[in-house]
Each structure stands twice: as C-alpha cells, then as structure tokens.
Design a protein around this motif. Structure first.
Motif, PDB file in Angstrom:
ATOM      1  N   GLN A   1       0.971  -1.284  -0.032  1.00 34.35           N
ATOM      2  CA  GLN A   1      -0.021  -0.340  -0.105  1.00 34.35           C
ATOM      3  C   GLN A   1       1.251   1.102   0.208  1.00 34.35           C
TER       4      GLN A   1
ATOM      5  N   GLN B   1       4.411  -0.160 -10.114  1.00 35.42           N
ATOM      6  CA  GLN B   1       3.370  -1.033  -9.155  1.00 35.42           C
ATOM      7  C   GLN B   1       4.011  -2.394 -10.292  1.00 35.42           C
TER       8      GLN B   1
ATOM      9  N   TRP C   1       1.708   3.334  -3.223  1.00 35.83           N
ATOM     10  CA  TRP C   1       0.914   4.282  -3.291  1.00 35.83           C
ATOM     11  C   TRP C   1       1.770   5.951  -3.357  1.00 35.83           C
TER      12      TRP C   1
ATOM     13  N   THR D   1       4.021   6.151  -6.495  1.00 38.72           N
ATOM     14  CA  THR D   1       3.323   5.888  -7.775  1.00 38.72           C
ATOM     15  C   THR D   1       2.851   7.064  -7.916  1.00 38.72           C
ATOM     16  N   SER D   2       1.722   7.333  -7.067  1.00 40.53           N
ATOM     17  CA  SER D   2       0.957   8.808  -7.535  1.00 40.53           C
ATOM     18  C   SER D   2       1.207  10.087  -7.608  1.00 40.53           C
TER      19      SER D   2
ATOM     20  N   VAL E   1      -2.159  10.199  -0.352  1.00 36.41           N
ATOM     21  CA  VAL E   1      -2.075   9.713  -1.384  1.00 36.41           C
ATOM     22  C   VAL E   1      -2.441  10.501  -2.307  1.00 36.41           C
TER      23      VAL E   1
ATOM     24  N   MET F   1       1.360   3.799 -14.805  1.00 38.94           N
ATOM     25  CA  MET F   1       0.982   2.732 -13.511  1.00 38.94           C
ATOM     26  C   MET F   1       1.489   1.340 -13.351  1.00 38.94           C
TER      27      MET F   1
END
Length: 512
Positions: free
Chosen positions: A53, A223, A56, A59-60, A109, A219
């Motif tokens: 988790q 991920q 993110w 990633t965001s 996020v 993405m």
C-alpha cells in the motif's frame, strides 16, 4: 473566456534573483522524486499501511507528473509561462504542506497526486524562462548553472532526506518545500519575464488518450515489481490500456496539427535520437541510484547518512564536469563527440562497480562513481544541445515537456527493470550456491568453526543460509552493474544518427 494577454517579453540582462528563482523551483520538483523514499519506512508505522500500500505514495506523484509533463507546451501557450510557473509553485507549496499534515494513507496519496500535477511543469518551464533571458551565446553557461541543481538534486536526495528524517520527523521532507518554494515565489514574481498567451482549442480526445497512455504506462512500471508483473490482473489491465491508448494517440495525431501534443516534433532526427538517448540514460542513471543504497545499507551495513555520503563524490564530479562542459568544452569540441565521451565514461564507471565485493571500502564504491559522474556532466549538456539544435523556437516549450517526460519514463523503467532483475538474479545465484553446501564440501566445517559452530549445531543451517543469501545478493549486484554498463554503451549508435546543430547558441531544455 481566454485570459487577458500578458505584456510581451523583451530581452534583458538576467538578474541573479531570476537565476536563483528558476533553479530553486526546478530543484524542488526533482528533489521530491528521491527525497521522499527515505521517509517511506516511517510512514508504514504512522499510517498502519502494508508495504504494498505504501508504494502508492511514490506512484501517485510519478503518475500525475508524467501525465501533466507533456502538456507543458499547451498549458504555457494558454496561460503564459509566467502565470503557469507561479500557479505551479503555489500549488506545489500548498500540496507539500498538506502532504506533511496528512492523517492517513488516502489523504497522503491525494495530496501527492496534487503535488505531482503542480510540480510537473516546473523543470521545463524554469529552464525555458532562464534560457530565454540569456543571449544565445550564453546558453551553455546558463545550462551549467541550472544543471548544478538539476543533476545534484536526485543524487543527494536520499542523503538530505535521511538527515531531515533522523534530525526532525519524516514529515520534514515535505515541510522543507514550503520555505524554499515561498522564497522562490517571491523572487519569481518580481523578476520573471512575461510572454504572450494564445487561445488554443483543446483537443479533448487527444488529451484523454495521452492521459490514459502515459498514466497507465507509469502505473505498470511503478507497481509491476510489487504485483509480480504480468501474473497480476492489475498489471495486465493497465498494460492493455497503455498499448491501446498509445497506438490510438499516435495514429490519430501523427499528421494532425491540432493534436494536444505536436507529434511532428518526432520528425526532427536529432530530437528523436535525443529522446531515445535520454530515455535510455534515465534507465541507467536511476537504475544505479536505486541499486547503491541497497548495496551499501542492506548488504554492507552502512548507516543511512554514511551511505549517502558515498554519493557526494559523484555529485561533485558531475557538477564540475557540467560546468566545464557548458562554459568551455562545447565551444571547442563537437557536441556529439562530448556525448559519446560521456556515454563511455558512464558505462566504464558503472562496470567498475562490478568488481566490488562484500569487503569493499568506501573509496572502492566512490571512485567508480566519480568516473560515472564525469560522464554525466559530459553527456547531458551536449546531448540537449544536439537534440534541440535544429528546432524552431516556437516549438521549444512543447519539446521541453516531451523531453522531460521521456527521461522520467526512462527512470521509471530503470528502477522497475533493476528491481525485477535483482530479485531474479538473487534467486538464480541462491539456487546455484546452495548446491555446494553439503557434508562433503571441505570449506563448510572451517566456516562453521570460525563462528563457533559445527555441522551438528542447530544454528548452523541458519548461519549458512544467511551467508548464502548475502553472497547471492552480491553476485546479483555484480550482474546488474554489468547490465547497466552494457545498456549505457548501447546508446552510442544513436550519436551517429544526429546531425551537427545549426548554431552554438541553442535552447537547451530540462533534463529531469
């Protein structure tokens, strides 16, 4: 309703305040890519999140920045460079403060998404403004000043982030953006040149396809390792979207002058070769940056600050080489030769790291970094000079955003591929080494005796397994340094596709 026009920009002697403002704003965005990674372990406990988790948070930011970055030219034309830069700085400062105040993973996020959206135009816009303010014959010097911050920031980000986290709290890695951003904003508002704005009809279909293509690709890259790549339905779904949207975007926009991104830029051979080169170099540069902290901290046991100090010689070498290249070498030597020299030095420095062992000292780690750092300084400035040397001035903002996007994608590919290969090669070497552990191997009893154990001790299996794990990881690092070096060498053929720039004074966009 179109915004009222800004007063036209006129050439003038750039002030020191302008230089400081644009360099600071660009450094903010680049620094945030790597500085936050140090705070991730602390966020795990604060938010009660799992390792899957918490990714993110990174990633965001990367996805939102990647989506907005190629739109820099369009937004600059609609709002004007000055307005867009000020809006971006204000948004970045506010979203940074909110990230520091975030109360759970979801809020973090969301605020990181906003931070990426606001931060995306900062690098290409800052450099465009700076270089427009300098006469063409001074562009090499302008880039040298600008590049000192841009190239050093991602290298020293983990060190600076570690110091902030250890000295204060992890939230400080976000709060530090506030005073720096406000200082840059005050300087920018009083010194930034103004530019005309144009009313452009928005290509909504092209915009949607671009967002889907770039966002989905980012993405997948961010991920993929966490979700076991194509064994995951999540990765399969976003890969399909990225492929479909990319094909549709290029087929629809190739000969469409009203496309949200002007794809005719790719018809410039120098620019296309430059895009491919900067993407591949992003793979090698950020792949190395991702590897070294794992090697020094996890495997060799260096404290975070000491491990970060090993990056400083590389950063200093890059800064010196960049300054000499921008101010002197480009005046005497063909930029394509300098690019080739930078590629060779970067590859050699990386391959030298393949000679490291678990007993290597700090100098053995730092020395190859110095050689690779000199290669970085030789590579970036001449490459952008060649890539943009034959481009029309009115297309430069848009080209700068695309150039920055491709290096960002290259860095994401580098981190993703290195992470995957590290796990894979560690497993391969583990399987190979474990076959040599048996009661008949004469090296096993002396090793256990040195630890005060014997083959019958209950702890022997654990001790041997830990050592095999360390050796397997070290062998995996060696494989990866060879791989990165070979990928760097593979950039060389692109140099032969480039033509010599028309003039020595050219626009040189951002690298990050």
């Amino acid at each position: 309703m179109p915004l009222p026009p800004e007063p036209p920009h006129s050439q003038y002697k750039p002030s020191a305040a302008l230089v400081i403002a644009v360099v600071l704003t660009a450094v903010l965005e680049v620094l945030d890519i790597t500085i936050v990674s140090v705070a991730i372990p602390h966020m795990l406990g604060t938010f009660g999140a799992t390792s899957d988790q918490i990714t993110w948070v990174l990633t965001s930011y990367l996805v939102s920045a990647a989506v907005v970055m190629p739109l820099t030219g369009y937004l600059s034309a609609r709002l004007g460079r000055r307005r867009l830069l000020i809006f971006s700085i204000v948004g970045f400062v506010i979203s940074s403060a909110l990230c520091g105040l975030s109360w759970n993973l979801e809020s973090m996020v969301i605020f990181r998404l906003a931070q990426g959206i606001c931060g995306a135009p900062l690098v290409p816009l800052s450099q465009a403004i700076l270089l427009d303010a300098f006469p063409k014959e001074k562009h090499g010097q302008a880039l040298a000043i600008f590049g000192l911050g841009i190239m050093v920031a991602p290298v020293l980000g983990p060190t600076f982030g570690g110091w902030l986290t250890d000295t204060f709290v992890w939230r400080a890695v976000f709060y530090i953006n506030v005073p720096i951003g406000l200082f840059a904003l005050l300087l920018a508002m009083g010194n930034l040149p103004r530019s005309d704005i144009r009313y452009l009809k928005t290509d909504w279909i092209g915009l949607v396809l671009l967002v889907l293509a770039v966002g989905s690709l980012q993405m997948v890259l961010d991920q993929g390792q966490t979700r076991d790549w194509f064994n995951s339905r999540f990765i399969q779904f976003f890969t399909a979207i990225a492929v479909f949207a990319s094909v549709a975007f290029f087929m629809r926009g190739w000969n469409n002058p009203k496309n949200i991104v002007d794809l005719s830029l790719l018809k410039d051979r120098n620019f296309l070769a430059g895009l491919l080169a900067i993407t591949a170099y992003g793979v090698t540069l950020f792949g190395t940056i991702a590897l070294l902290p794992l090697l020094t901290q996890r495997l060799m046991g260096y404290p975070a600050m000491n491990a970060g100090m090993l990056f400083i010689p590389r950063a200093v070498a890059s800064a010196i080489a960049l300054s000499i290249t921008g101010n002197y070498l480009m005046l005497w030597i063909d930029s394509r030769i300098l690019v080739a020299g930078g590629i060779v030095l970067s590859a050699v420095g990386t391959m030298m790291m393949a000679g490291l062992s678990l007993q290597a000292d700090g100098w053995a780690i730092a020395a190859p970094g110095i050689i690779a750092g000199i290669g970085m300084g030789l590579f970036f400035v001449p490459l952008t000079a060649v890539a943009f040397g034959r481009m029309e001035h009115e297309k430069l903002d848009e080209a700068a955003g695309l150039y920055a996007l491709m290096r960002g994608i290259g860095s994401s590919i580098g981190i993703a591929v290195v992470s995957w290969l590290f796990v894979r090669q560690t497993q391969v070497h583990w399987g190979d080494l474990i076959t040599h552990i048996n009661p008949y191997n004469p090296a096993v009893p002396p090793y256990l005796n040195s630890l005060g154990l014997n083959p019958q001790s209950p702890s022997s299996i654990t001790a041997v397994a830990l050592e095999i794990g360390r050796q397997a990881q070290m062998l995996a690092f060696i494989d990866l340094f060879w791989f990165i070096g070979l990928v760097t060498f593979a950039i060389l053929p692109l140099v032969f596709l480039m033509k010599k720039p028309k003039t020595a004074g050219v626009f040189i966009p951002a690298h990050a």
